[in-house]
Design a protein around this motif. Sequence first.
Motif, PDB file in Angstrom:
ATOM      1  N   LEU A  48      21.372   4.894  -0.484  1.00 22.94           N
ATOM      2  CA  LEU A  48      20.622   6.148  -0.351  1.00 22.94           C
ATOM      3  C   LEU A  48      19.798   6.426  -1.603  1.00 22.94           C
ATOM      4  CD1 LEU A  48      23.222   8.464   1.407  1.00 22.94           C
ATOM      5  CD2 LEU A  48      21.057   7.637   2.359  1.00 22.94           C
ATOM      6  N   ASP A  49      20.389   6.190  -2.775  1.00 22.77           N
ATOM      7  CA  ASP A  49      19.643   6.374  -4.029  1.00 22.77           C
ATOM      8  C   ASP A  49      18.439   5.437  -4.076  1.00 22.77           C
ATOM      9  OD1 ASP A  49      21.399   8.324  -4.855  1.00 22.77           O
ATOM     10  OD2 ASP A  49      22.543   7.003  -6.203  1.00 22.77           O
ATOM     11  N   ALA A  50      18.657   4.188  -3.672  1.00 22.21           N
ATOM     12  CA  ALA A  50      17.564   3.205  -3.686  1.00 22.21           C
ATOM     13  C   ALA A  50      16.450   3.633  -2.734  1.00 22.21           C
ATOM     14  CB  ALA A  50      18.086   1.818  -3.314  1.00 22.21           C
ATOM     15  N   LEU A  51      16.813   4.084  -1.541  1.00 24.65           N
ATOM     16  CA  LEU A  51      15.794   4.546  -0.590  1.00 24.65           C
ATOM     17  C   LEU A  51      15.058   5.770  -1.132  1.00 24.65           C
ATOM     18  CD1 LEU A  51      17.427   4.148   2.930  1.00 24.65           C
ATOM     19  CD2 LEU A  51      15.385   3.003   2.058  1.00 24.65           C
ATOM     20  N   GLY A  52      15.771   6.678  -1.728  1.00 23.78           N
ATOM     21  CA  GLY A  52      15.127   7.846  -2.316  1.00 23.78           C
ATOM     22  C   GLY A  52      14.111   7.459  -3.374  1.00 23.78           C
ATOM     23  N   SER A  53      14.444   6.440  -4.166  1.00 24.55           N
ATOM     24  CA  SER A  53      13.535   5.977  -5.211  1.00 24.55           C
ATOM     25  C   SER A  53      12.313   5.268  -4.657  1.00 24.55           C
ATOM     26  CB  SER A  53      14.271   5.030  -6.162  1.00 24.55           C
ATOM     27  OG  SER A  53      15.309   5.708  -6.819  1.00 24.55           O
ATOM     28  N   VAL A  54      12.478   4.591  -3.540  1.00 25.15           N
ATOM     29  CA  VAL A  54      11.392   3.764  -3.014  1.00 25.15           C
ATOM     30  C   VAL A  54      10.397   4.551  -2.156  1.00 25.15           C
ATOM     31  CG1 VAL A  54      12.388   2.921  -0.837  1.00 25.15           C
ATOM     32  CG2 VAL A  54      10.990   1.404  -2.220  1.00 25.15           C
ATOM     33  N   VAL A  55      10.754   5.738  -1.712  1.00 26.08           N
ATOM     34  CA  VAL A  55       9.857   6.497  -0.837  1.00 26.08           C
ATOM     35  C   VAL A  55       8.501   6.737  -1.508  1.00 26.08           C
ATOM     36  CG1 VAL A  55       9.496   8.746   0.284  1.00 26.08           C
ATOM     37  CG2 VAL A  55      11.671   7.548   0.558  1.00 26.08           C
ATOM     38  N   GLY A  56       8.504   7.134  -2.749  1.00 23.47           N
ATOM     39  CA  GLY A  56       7.240   7.354  -3.461  1.00 23.47           C
ATOM     40  C   GLY A  56       6.426   6.082  -3.590  1.00 23.47           C
ATOM     41  N   ALA A  57       7.114   4.969  -3.866  1.00 26.67           N
ATOM     42  CA  ALA A  57       6.418   3.691  -3.996  1.00 26.67           C
ATOM     43  C   ALA A  57       5.815   3.267  -2.659  1.00 26.67           C
ATOM     44  CB  ALA A  57       7.368   2.616  -4.519  1.00 26.67           C
ATOM     45  N   LEU A  58       6.530   3.475  -1.567  1.00 23.23           N
ATOM     46  CA  LEU A  58       5.995   3.127  -0.238  1.00 23.23           C
ATOM     47  C   LEU A  58       4.796   4.005   0.111  1.00 23.23           C
ATOM     48  CD1 LEU A  58       9.233   2.478   1.837  1.00 23.23           C
ATOM     49  CD2 LEU A  58       7.492   0.802   1.180  1.00 23.23           C
ATOM     50  N   THR A  59       4.846   5.265  -0.278  1.00 23.07           N
ATOM     51  CA  THR A  59       3.719   6.159  -0.046  1.00 23.07           C
ATOM     52  C   THR A  59       2.500   5.668  -0.823  1.00 23.07           C
ATOM     53  OG1 THR A  59       5.221   8.003   0.343  1.00 23.07           O
ATOM     54  CG2 THR A  59       2.941   8.561  -0.214  1.00 23.07           C
ATOM     55  N   SER A  60       2.701   5.271  -2.070  1.00 22.11           N
ATOM     56  CA  SER A  60       1.597   4.734  -2.880  1.00 22.11           C
ATOM     57  C   SER A  60       1.067   3.433  -2.293  1.00 22.11           C
ATOM     58  CB  SER A  60       2.067   4.488  -4.315  1.00 22.11           C
ATOM     59  OG  SER A  60       2.368   5.699  -4.941  1.00 22.11           O
ATOM     60  N   LEU A  61       1.970   2.574  -1.840  1.00 20.86           N
ATOM     61  CA  LEU A  61       1.567   1.306  -1.224  1.00 20.86           C
ATOM     62  C   LEU A  61       0.730   1.566   0.026  1.00 20.86           C
ATOM     63  CD1 LEU A  61       1.756  -1.812  -1.115  1.00 20.86           C
ATOM     64  CD2 LEU A  61       3.901  -1.526   0.143  1.00 20.86           C
ATOM     65  N   THR A  62       1.159   2.509   0.844  1.00 19.09           N
ATOM     66  CA  THR A  62       0.409   2.857   2.056  1.00 19.09           C
ATOM     67  C   THR A  62      -0.976   3.377   1.699  1.00 19.09           C
ATOM     68  OG1 THR A  62       2.461   3.395   3.205  1.00 19.09           O
ATOM     69  CG2 THR A  62       0.432   4.306   4.132  1.00 19.09           C
ATOM     70  N   ARG A  63      -1.037   4.265   0.718  1.00 20.56           N
ATOM     71  CA  ARG A  63      -2.327   4.816   0.294  1.00 20.56           C
ATOM     72  C   ARG A  63      -3.243   3.698  -0.203  1.00 20.56           C
ATOM     73  NH1 ARG A  63      -0.283   9.147  -1.767  1.00 20.56           N
ATOM     74  NH2 ARG A  63       0.314   8.189  -3.727  1.00 20.56           N
ATOM     75  N   HIS A  64      -2.693   2.756  -0.958  1.00 23.81           N
ATOM     76  CA  HIS A  64      -3.491   1.640  -1.480  1.00 23.81           C
ATOM     77  C   HIS A  64      -3.998   0.747  -0.341  1.00 23.81           C
ATOM     78  CE1 HIS A  64      -4.944  -1.340  -4.299  1.00 23.81           C
ATOM     79  NE2 HIS A  64      -4.346  -2.253  -3.573  1.00 23.81           N
ATOM     80  N   LEU A  65      -3.137   0.445   0.619  1.00 24.13           N
ATOM     81  CA  LEU A  65      -3.557  -0.401   1.744  1.00 24.13           C
ATOM     82  C   LEU A  65      -4.646   0.274   2.570  1.00 24.13           C
ATOM     83  CD1 LEU A  65      -0.153  -1.917   2.894  1.00 24.13           C
ATOM     84  CD2 LEU A  65      -2.077  -3.138   1.884  1.00 24.13           C
ATOM     85  N   HIS A  66      -4.599   1.600   2.659  1.00 31.29           N
ATOM     86  CA  HIS A  66      -5.638   2.321   3.394  1.00 31.29           C
ATOM     87  C   HIS A  66      -6.963   2.343   2.637  1.00 31.29           C
ATOM     88  CE1 HIS A  66      -4.159   4.277   7.086  1.00 31.29           C
ATOM     89  NE2 HIS A  66      -2.973   4.025   6.564  1.00 31.29           N
ATOM     90  N   SER A  67      -6.901   2.300   1.311  1.00 26.89           N
ATOM     91  CA  SER A  67      -8.130   2.444   0.536  1.00 26.89           C
ATOM     92  C   SER A  67      -8.817   1.129   0.204  1.00 26.89           C
ATOM     93  CB  SER A  67      -7.837   3.202  -0.766  1.00 26.89           C
ATOM     94  OG  SER A  67      -6.998   2.427  -1.604  1.00 26.89           O
ATOM     95  N   VAL A  68      -8.108   0.023   0.337  1.00 27.83           N
ATOM     96  CA  VAL A  68      -8.685  -1.282   0.008  1.00 27.83           C
ATOM     97  C   VAL A  68      -9.318  -1.880   1.262  1.00 27.83           C
ATOM     98  CG1 VAL A  68      -8.148  -3.627  -0.768  1.00 27.83           C
ATOM     99  CG2 VAL A  68      -7.049  -1.673  -1.845  1.00 27.83           C
ATOM    100  N   PRO A  69     -10.573  -2.332   1.179  1.00 22.77           N
ATOM    101  CA  PRO A  69     -11.200  -2.948   2.358  1.00 22.77           C
ATOM    102  C   PRO A  69     -10.407  -4.177   2.812  1.00 22.77           C
ATOM    103  CG  PRO A  69     -12.799  -2.640   0.581  1.00 22.77           C
ATOM    104  CD  PRO A  69     -11.452  -2.299   0.018  1.00 22.77           C
ATOM    105  N   ALA A  70     -10.365  -4.384   4.106  1.00 18.78           N
ATOM    106  CA  ALA A  70      -9.663  -5.535   4.662  1.00 18.78           C
ATOM    107  C   ALA A  70     -10.343  -6.821   4.224  1.00 18.78           C
ATOM    108  CB  ALA A  70      -9.629  -5.461   6.189  1.00 18.78           C
ATOM    109  N   ALA A  71      -9.537  -7.856   4.013  1.00 15.13           N
ATOM    110  CA  ALA A  71     -10.078  -9.165   3.624  1.00 15.13           C
ATOM    111  C   ALA A  71     -10.835  -9.756   4.800  1.00 15.13           C
ATOM    112  CB  ALA A  71      -8.945 -10.081   3.190  1.00 15.13           C
ATOM    113  N   GLU A  72     -11.891 -10.434   4.490  1.00 14.64           N
ATOM    114  CA  GLU A  72     -12.726 -11.053   5.541  1.00 14.64           C
ATOM    115  C   GLU A  72     -12.031 -12.243   6.126  1.00 14.64           C
ATOM    116  OE1 GLU A  72     -15.971  -9.992   6.472  1.00 14.64           O
ATOM    117  OE2 GLU A  72     -15.489  -8.233   5.316  1.00 14.64           O
TER     118      GLU A  72
END
Length: 159
Positions: free
Chosen positions: A135-159
């Motif tokens: 549970l502690d590990a999941l709590g810590s990773v939620v912010g990182a997953l949110t950042s990862l999602t935001r980054h994947l949305h903002s980076v253009p897809a590879a050709e």
Amino acid sequence: MPVSRASVQDLDRVASALAACLPALNRALDRRVAQNFARPKPPEGQLALLRFVSQQEGATVREAADALLMRPNNVSALVSRLAEQGLLECRQDTGDKRIAHLYPTSRARRELAEVRRLEGAHIANALQSLTDGELDALGSVVGALTSLTRHLHSVPAAE
């Protein structure tokens, strides 16, 4: 951009594990919610569009397509289906009649609330089976997953 101290091998291992785990987690949650939903649960693409429109009332098809990383013609098809089902209202733009602004109906709001409630209940139930460390590990990773999602949305897809 933050610099990672992880090796390329470590990054590849984590990327591979996430790519395998996250869709499996989503499918499992989707199945659980569908089992408890009062009527056939809308497909994930429709739910994603309804969630977006609920947060961005009056958005256009183009705006929804951009936000959901979908093609406008696919979003347009979803809009037509959801409007036919009474879940989405399309209002013509006053300045440009070719543009429609999207609004969720009260029924869509109720169904989205039920899906969110069921998702939360199933996740909370599953979390009860985890150890304190997990549970502690999941709590810590939620912010990182949110950042990862935001980054994947903002980076253009590879050709």
